[in-house]
Design a protein around this motif. Structure first.
Motif, PDB file in Angstrom:
ATOM      1  N   UNK A 128       2.404   1.335  -6.628  1.00 23.00           N
ATOM      2  CA  UNK A 128       3.394   0.273  -6.839  1.00 23.00           C
ATOM      3  C   UNK A 128       2.672  -1.043  -7.110  1.00 23.00           C
ATOM      4  N   UNK A 129       2.471  -1.332  -8.384  1.00 23.34           N
ATOM      5  CA  UNK A 129       1.711  -2.514  -8.793  1.00 23.34           C
ATOM      6  C   UNK A 129       2.354  -3.801  -8.283  1.00 23.34           C
ATOM      7  N   UNK A 130       3.677  -3.891  -8.329  1.00 25.96           N
ATOM      8  CA  UNK A 130       4.357  -5.105  -7.879  1.00 25.96           C
ATOM      9  C   UNK A 130       4.070  -5.392  -6.407  1.00 25.96           C
ATOM     10  N   UNK A 131       4.017  -4.329  -5.617  1.00 26.64           N
ATOM     11  CA  UNK A 131       3.742  -4.498  -4.184  1.00 26.64           C
ATOM     12  C   UNK A 131       2.311  -4.988  -3.984  1.00 26.64           C
ATOM     13  N   UNK A 132       1.365  -4.377  -4.685  1.00 31.46           N
ATOM     14  CA  UNK A 132      -0.030  -4.802  -4.580  1.00 31.46           C
ATOM     15  C   UNK A 132      -0.198  -6.241  -5.056  1.00 31.46           C
ATOM     16  N   UNK A 133       0.522  -6.625  -6.101  1.00 32.46           N
ATOM     17  CA  UNK A 133       0.427  -7.996  -6.614  1.00 32.46           C
ATOM     18  C   UNK A 133       0.888  -9.007  -5.562  1.00 32.46           C
ATOM     19  N   UNK A 147      -4.122  -5.877   5.224  1.00 30.70           N
ATOM     20  CA  UNK A 147      -3.456  -4.778   4.530  1.00 30.70           C
ATOM     21  C   UNK A 147      -4.354  -4.194   3.447  1.00 30.70           C
ATOM     22  N   UNK A 148      -4.997  -5.062   2.670  1.00 35.49           N
ATOM     23  CA  UNK A 148      -5.900  -4.586   1.621  1.00 35.49           C
ATOM     24  C   UNK A 148      -7.067  -3.805   2.196  1.00 35.49           C
ATOM     25  N   UNK A 149      -7.634  -4.305   3.283  1.00 40.00           N
ATOM     26  CA  UNK A 149      -8.774  -3.622   3.888  1.00 40.00           C
ATOM     27  C   UNK A 149      -8.339  -2.296   4.524  1.00 40.00           C
ATOM     28  N   UNK A 150      -7.151  -2.269   5.090  1.00 44.24           N
ATOM     29  CA  UNK A 150      -6.640  -1.025   5.673  1.00 44.24           C
ATOM     30  C   UNK A 150      -6.390   0.020   4.597  1.00 44.24           C
ATOM     31  N   UNK A 151      -5.860  -0.421   3.456  1.00 44.40           N
ATOM     32  CA  UNK A 151      -5.662   0.501   2.337  1.00 44.40           C
ATOM     33  C   UNK A 151      -7.006   1.056   1.853  1.00 44.40           C
ATOM     34  N   UNK A 152      -7.999   0.196   1.813  1.00 48.94           N
ATOM     35  CA  UNK A 152      -9.325   0.611   1.366  1.00 48.94           C
ATOM     36  C   UNK A 152      -9.897   1.686   2.301  1.00 48.94           C
ATOM     37  N   UNK A 153      -9.702   1.495   3.606  1.00 44.23           N
ATOM     38  CA  UNK A 153     -10.235   2.449   4.578  1.00 44.23           C
ATOM     39  C   UNK A 153      -9.424   3.748   4.612  1.00 44.23           C
TER      40      UNK A 153
END
Length: 298
Positions: free
Chosen positions: A180-185, A226-232
């Protein structure tokens, strides 16, 4: 208010959630006004409408209090109609009655805060329930949250929505985020934007407050986490990680750029504080002698 206040007690939270009559009453009140009733509200007496949304606000506050207990998160999360109502309330920013001086916008704001706080608490449920939440609304649950984070003028509302997104991240849901690009943006925008120096107006008004391009410390920290958690949560050889990689690269690049700008600003301030330095052209070499020098400078 009595029910909402009683639900503040840790012991009462569990007992009250097991009382079907209490929860049914809270859920029923929280579901009104619905979208149809909102459209018809212009034909409604304003005092009646205010009473309706004020009562709803108190009911949602009661549900918020109940949602703190871990034992309550699962049954509340399983109530799809309730979660859908909470999302709808979290998006309820405008009303035909706003701007009448009756406090409508203020009531709507407090209710949005309660709804977003409840969603944040429910998102902290066990992993399989996080997955169920993300699949609600035909898989557009995350987009609905991102829409609130993008468009609400209130700092507290945005903070709670970003906390909700953070709580939803797990090994089971990470790939849903990357699709979901909009969510990541929305997440990367909050993670990289400068912080607000002043909080948004928490009062009433017309409900059309403008918001600047900055974000709060809470939203920024949550978005970064959130970004770091997604990465892990994603293996590097997973296709979901490949989709996330450009977002992480943008994030790291923006963080580096922000630090460079911040350091440049510090240097500029330091140079400015030196004041005006004397020009060497103001001195005659012939006038300088040891006796003319300030003893402290020798």
């Amino acid at each position: 208010w009595i029910i909402a206040n009683l639900a503040c007690s840790a012991e009462n939270m569990i007992l009250m959630s097991r009382n079907h009559k209490i929860t049914k009453t809270l859920f029923e009140i929280a579901s009104h006004p619905n979208e149809f009733e909102e459209k018809e509200c212009q034909d409604m007496d304003i005092d009646r409408f205010i009473n309706l949304i004020r009562t709803r606000s108190v009911a949602v506050r009661g549900i918020l209090n109940l949602s703190w207990a871990m034992e309550n998160k699962i049954p509340l999360t399983e109530n799809v109609a309730l979660v859908d109502d909470l999302l709808r309330i979290a998006s309820h920013r405008k009303s035909p009655w706003a701007g009448t001086g009756k406090g409508v916008s203020g009531i709507l704001l407090q209710t949005r805060r309660h709804a977003c706080g409840t969603l944040r608490n429910l998102a902290a449920a066990p992993r399989k329930y996080k997955r169920r939440l993300c699949r609600l609304r035909g898989g557009r649950f995350l987009e609905a949250l991102a829409d609130v984070a993008r468009n609400d003028y209130d700092v507290e509302v945005r903070d709670k929505i970003h906390a909700t997104l953070f709580n939803l991240v797990s090994a089971d849901t990470a790939k849903m985020f990357t699709e979901k690009k909009d969510v990541l943006d929305v997440i990367i925008s909050a993670a990289t934007c400068p912080e607000e120096k002043e909080s948004s107006n928490a009062g009433g008004g017309s409900g059309t407050h403008s918001r600047n391009n900055n974000t709060s410390r809470g939203s920024k920290a949550m978005a970064e986490n959130t970004l770091r958690s997604l990465e892990k949560a994603l293996p590097e050889d997973d296709e979901g990680y490949d989709a996330l990689r450009p977002t992480l690269s943008r994030f790291d690049s923006q963080i580096t750029m922000n630090r460079s700008i911040s350091n440049l600003g510090s240097v500029t301030i330091s140079v400015t504080n030196l004041g005006t330095l004397p020009s060497i052209s103001n001195f005659s070499l012939g006038d300088i002698s040891h006796s003319n020098l300030n003893p402290e400078m020798v």
